[in-house]
Design an enzyme around this catalytic site. Structure first.
Site, short mmCIF file in Angstrom:
data_model
loop_
_atom_site.label_atom_id
_atom_site.label_comp_id
_atom_site.label_asym_id
_atom_site.label_seq_id
_atom_site.Cartn_x
_atom_site.Cartn_y
_atom_site.Cartn_z
N ARG A 105 16.81 -21.34 3.04
CA ARG A 105 15.92 -22.32 2.40
C ARG A 105 16.07 -22.24 0.90
O ARG A 105 15.99 -23.24 0.21
CB ARG A 105 14.45 -22.02 2.81
CG ARG A 105 14.09 -22.46 4.20
CD ARG A 105 12.93 -21.64 4.72
NE ARG A 105 11.72 -21.82 3.92
CZ ARG A 105 10.78 -22.71 4.22
NH1 ARG A 105 10.94 -23.48 5.27
NH2 ARG A 105 9.70 -22.83 3.49
N ASP A 165 2.05 -33.16 9.56
CA ASP A 165 1.59 -32.07 10.44
C ASP A 165 0.24 -32.46 11.06
O ASP A 165 0.04 -32.33 12.27
CB ASP A 165 1.40 -30.76 9.66
CG ASP A 165 2.55 -30.43 8.73
OD1 ASP A 165 2.91 -31.28 7.88
OD2 ASP A 165 3.10 -29.34 8.82
N ARG A 168 0.59 -35.26 13.66
CA ARG A 168 1.12 -34.77 14.96
C ARG A 168 0.02 -33.98 15.69
O ARG A 168 -0.14 -34.11 16.89
CB ARG A 168 2.34 -33.90 14.74
CG ARG A 168 3.59 -34.69 14.40
CD ARG A 168 4.82 -33.80 14.30
NE ARG A 168 6.05 -34.59 14.22
CZ ARG A 168 7.07 -34.31 13.41
NH1 ARG A 168 6.98 -33.24 12.62
NH2 ARG A 168 8.13 -35.06 13.37
N HIS A 192 3.49 -27.05 4.03
CA HIS A 192 4.02 -27.97 5.05
C HIS A 192 5.10 -27.30 5.88
O HIS A 192 5.89 -26.51 5.39
CB HIS A 192 4.65 -29.20 4.38
CG HIS A 192 5.57 -29.92 5.34
ND1 HIS A 192 5.10 -30.63 6.43
CD2 HIS A 192 6.91 -30.01 5.39
CE1 HIS A 192 6.11 -31.13 7.10
NE2 HIS A 192 7.24 -30.77 6.48
N1 LIG Z 1 7.80 -33.89 4.29
C1 LIG Z 1 8.00 -34.17 5.59
O1 LIG Z 1 7.10 -34.14 6.43
C2 LIG Z 1 9.39 -34.53 6.01
C3 LIG Z 1 9.65 -35.02 7.31
C4 LIG Z 1 10.96 -35.37 7.64
C5 LIG Z 1 12.00 -35.21 6.71
N2 LIG Z 1 11.70 -34.72 5.48
C6 LIG Z 1 12.73 -34.53 4.46
O2 LIG Z 1 13.16 -35.78 3.92
C7 LIG Z 1 14.46 -35.61 3.35
C8 LIG Z 1 15.35 -36.76 3.77
O3 LIG Z 1 15.58 -36.65 5.14
P1 LIG Z 1 16.62 -37.69 5.80
O4 LIG Z 1 16.66 -37.40 7.26
O5 LIG Z 1 16.31 -39.08 5.32
O6 LIG Z 1 18.01 -37.23 5.12
P2 LIG Z 1 19.33 -38.16 4.95
O7 LIG Z 1 20.46 -37.22 4.72
O8 LIG Z 1 19.38 -39.13 6.10
O9 LIG Z 1 19.04 -39.02 3.62
C9 LIG Z 1 19.07 -38.41 2.39
C10 LIG Z 1 19.51 -39.51 1.41
O10 LIG Z 1 19.41 -38.98 0.08
C11 LIG Z 1 20.48 -39.55 -0.65
N3 LIG Z 1 20.75 -38.78 -1.87
C12 LIG Z 1 21.37 -37.58 -1.97
N4 LIG Z 1 21.47 -37.22 -3.26
C13 LIG Z 1 20.89 -38.21 -3.98
C14 LIG Z 1 20.67 -38.44 -5.37
N5 LIG Z 1 21.09 -37.55 -6.28
N6 LIG Z 1 20.04 -39.57 -5.75
C15 LIG Z 1 19.63 -40.48 -4.85
N7 LIG Z 1 19.80 -40.34 -3.50
C16 LIG Z 1 20.43 -39.21 -3.09
C17 LIG Z 1 21.65 -39.52 0.31
O11 LIG Z 1 22.66 -40.42 -0.12
C18 LIG Z 1 20.97 -39.97 1.60
O12 LIG Z 1 21.04 -41.37 1.76
C19 LIG Z 1 14.96 -34.23 3.81
O13 LIG Z 1 14.75 -33.29 2.76
C20 LIG Z 1 14.02 -33.90 4.97
O14 LIG Z 1 13.85 -32.51 5.19
C21 LIG Z 1 10.43 -34.37 5.11
O1 LIG Z 2 9.82 -33.35 11.53
C1 LIG Z 2 10.44 -32.78 10.61
N1 LIG Z 2 11.81 -32.77 10.57
C2 LIG Z 2 12.50 -31.87 9.67
C3 LIG Z 2 13.92 -32.30 9.53
C4 LIG Z 2 14.30 -33.61 9.30
C5 LIG Z 2 15.67 -33.78 9.16
S1 LIG Z 2 16.45 -32.27 9.35
C6 LIG Z 2 14.96 -31.43 9.59
C7 LIG Z 2 12.39 -30.46 10.18
C8 LIG Z 2 12.21 -30.19 11.53
C9 LIG Z 2 12.11 -28.85 11.92
C10 LIG Z 2 12.23 -27.84 10.98
C11 LIG Z 2 12.44 -28.19 9.64
N2 LIG Z 2 12.56 -27.19 8.74
C12 LIG Z 2 12.89 -27.33 7.40
C13 LIG Z 2 12.41 -26.37 6.54
C14 LIG Z 2 12.76 -26.42 5.19
C15 LIG Z 2 13.58 -27.44 4.73
F1 LIG Z 2 13.94 -27.47 3.43
C16 LIG Z 2 14.06 -28.42 5.60
C17 LIG Z 2 13.71 -28.38 6.94
N3 LIG Z 2 12.52 -29.49 9.25
C18 LIG Z 2 11.85 -31.94 8.30
C19 LIG Z 2 10.37 -31.75 8.42
O2 LIG Z 2 9.72 -31.21 7.41
C20 LIG Z 2 9.71 -32.20 9.54
S2 LIG Z 2 8.00 -32.07 9.67
C21 LIG Z 2 7.72 -30.45 10.34
C22 LIG Z 2 8.76 -29.51 10.38
C23 LIG Z 2 8.48 -28.25 10.95
C24 LIG Z 2 7.21 -27.95 11.45
C25 LIG Z 2 6.19 -28.88 11.41
C26 LIG Z 2 6.45 -30.14 10.85
CL1 LIG Z 2 5.19 -31.32 10.79
#
Ligand SMILES: NC(=O)c1ccc[n+]([C@@H]2O[C@H](COP(=O)([O-])OP(=O)(O)OC[C@H]3O[C@@H](n4cnc5c(N)ncnc54)[C@H](O)[C@@H]3O)[C@@H](O)[C@H]2O)c1
Ligand SMILES: O=C1N[C@](c2ccsc2)(c2cccc(Nc3ccc(F)cc3)n2)CC(O)=C1Sc1ccccc1Cl
Length: 345
Positions: A105, A165, A168, A192
């Protein structure tokens, strides 16, 4: 004169930017789910997309534009140049690199921090009064990074935090009780996401970093704990505390089954955007600067129930926390502070 001049007489020049302009940075799975939810829920009529992948960006823009007539004629624009985001009321950041196999991480955080150095100052340059909503992971640390890089006041830098979170958790609770999720009330606060794998000599300890507030879980104000005092503890023979584990397991389950998550996070982000743009003062669990709250001394962002309006986070609800809940927040705060200290800005 041109056909257009014959068709239309000008009464007054139309302004270039309305009050509900939203910029989404990162048109990946999450960014496009956010944009689509915002447009189909009519949260904004002026959405801007930014990414570094020019073709993908143009393709997503065109594909959404073709649906404008079905989205109350919303305007969708896109560019790799940040000037397109000028005067955005809200900038949502979903850009980032995904965790590589075997990547820690910490490596991921530094990589995403470097990505943020090219995004955050640009957004603030064109929209100095904007609110930043960070979704990229690890979201609490990256919200801190965005706050440091932006120089914006703490009320205008928000992380999506444990909003997903909690959503869900409420869904799983609704499945168990057969009551609609909107009528099942429950809050997950703190850090988170998933467990922090903590290597301790040759073993490793799984820490559930987010904190479900079992004392507050209720339907119509009837708290589960009033009906079963052991709810949320491991003394409960009905094992309600399994719900928290299932929140984490379901995230991994979705990743295993479809490779990413999009719809739930997109819908939850569009709800946060709606509360902000409508200045509704709705309360959501979002990541905010928690220094001097609940005895936390470090400069860290964690999720607490916040009222959201056009100036971002206006209030934090002062929940009564148990010693165990406080201890979890302090553990997260210390771990995150350590990671933040090692980051190169
Ligand atoms: N907070 C949450 O609850 C939660 C839930 C799900 C996913 N996420 C996070 O959201 C992020 C995106 O997930 P994803 O599945 O869409 O990933 P993804 O790889 O599908 O999309 C990432 C996008 O970022 C773009 N990117 C990379 N560098 C960039 C830059 N310098 N400027 C502009 N754009 C840039 C890439 O081109 C790509 O289109 C991940 O960090 C994931 O862990 C967070
Ligand atoms: O629904 C998800 N999917 C992700 C994901 C999406 C694309 S690839 C992974 C996920 C799923 C499971 C684990 C996990 N871990 C993680 C930890 C630190 C990071 F920097 C990135 C990802 N992340 C990103 C993310 O934050 C979520 S919510 C989530 C994750 C773990 C536990 C509870 C919740 Cl509510």
């Amino acid at each position: 004169t041109t056909l257009k001049d014959q068709l239309l007489t000008t009464v007054t020049e139309s302004v270039s930017t309305g009050k509900n302009k939203i910029t989404v940075v990162g048109v990946g799975q999450v960014g496009m789910a956010c944009a689509f939810s915002i447009l189909t829920n009519h949260v904004s009529s002026d959405v801007v997309l930014i990414d570094v992948m020019a073709d993908k960006l143009k393709g997503e823009m065109l594909d959404l534009q073709h649906g404008s007539a079905f989205m109350k004629n919303a305007k969708v624009s896109a560019s790799t140049d940040y000037s397109v985001s000028v005067n955005s009321s809200l900038c949502i950041v979903t850009a980032g690199a995904r965790q590589r196999e075997g990547e820690t991480r910490l490596d991921l955080v530094q990589r995403n921090t470097d990505i943020f150095k090219g995004i955050i100052p640009e957004l603030v340059k064109y929209s100095p009064n904007t609110i930043l909503l960070i979704v990229s992971n690890p979201v609490d640390i990256l919200t801190y990074v965005a706050w440091k890089l932006s120089g914006l006041p703490k009320n205008r830098v928000i992380g999506s935090g444990t909003n997903l979170d909690s959503a869900r958790f409420r869904f799983l609770l609704s499945q168990k009780l057969n009551v609609a999720p909107t009528s099942c009330h429950g809050w997950i606060i703190g850090e988170h996401g998933d467990t922090s794998v903590y290597y301790n000599y040759e073993t490793f300890v799984f820490l559930f970093v987010s904190v479900p507030l079992w004392s507050g879980v209720n339907v119509a104000g009837v708290r589960l704990r009033d009906l079963n005092e052991y709810v949320g503890t491991d003394k409960d023979e009905e094992h309600w505390n399994e719900l928290h584990k299932q929140v984490i397991q379901s995230a991994y389950q979705v990743i295993k089954l479809k490779g990413y998550t999009s719809w739930a996070i997109g819908l939850s982000v569009s709800q946060l955007a709606s509360a902000i743009l409508r200045n509704s003062n709705q309360v959501h669990a979002v990541s905010t600067l928690v220094t001097d709250h609940h005895g936390i001394k470090e400069e860290v962002f964690l999720s607490l129930p916040c009222t959201l309006g056009e100036d971002g986070v206006t209030h934090i609800v002062q929940q009564k926390l148990t010693d165990n809940e406080l201890a979890s927040l302090h553990t997260s705060s210390a771990m995150m502070h350590k990671v933040q200290e090692s980051l190169k800005f």
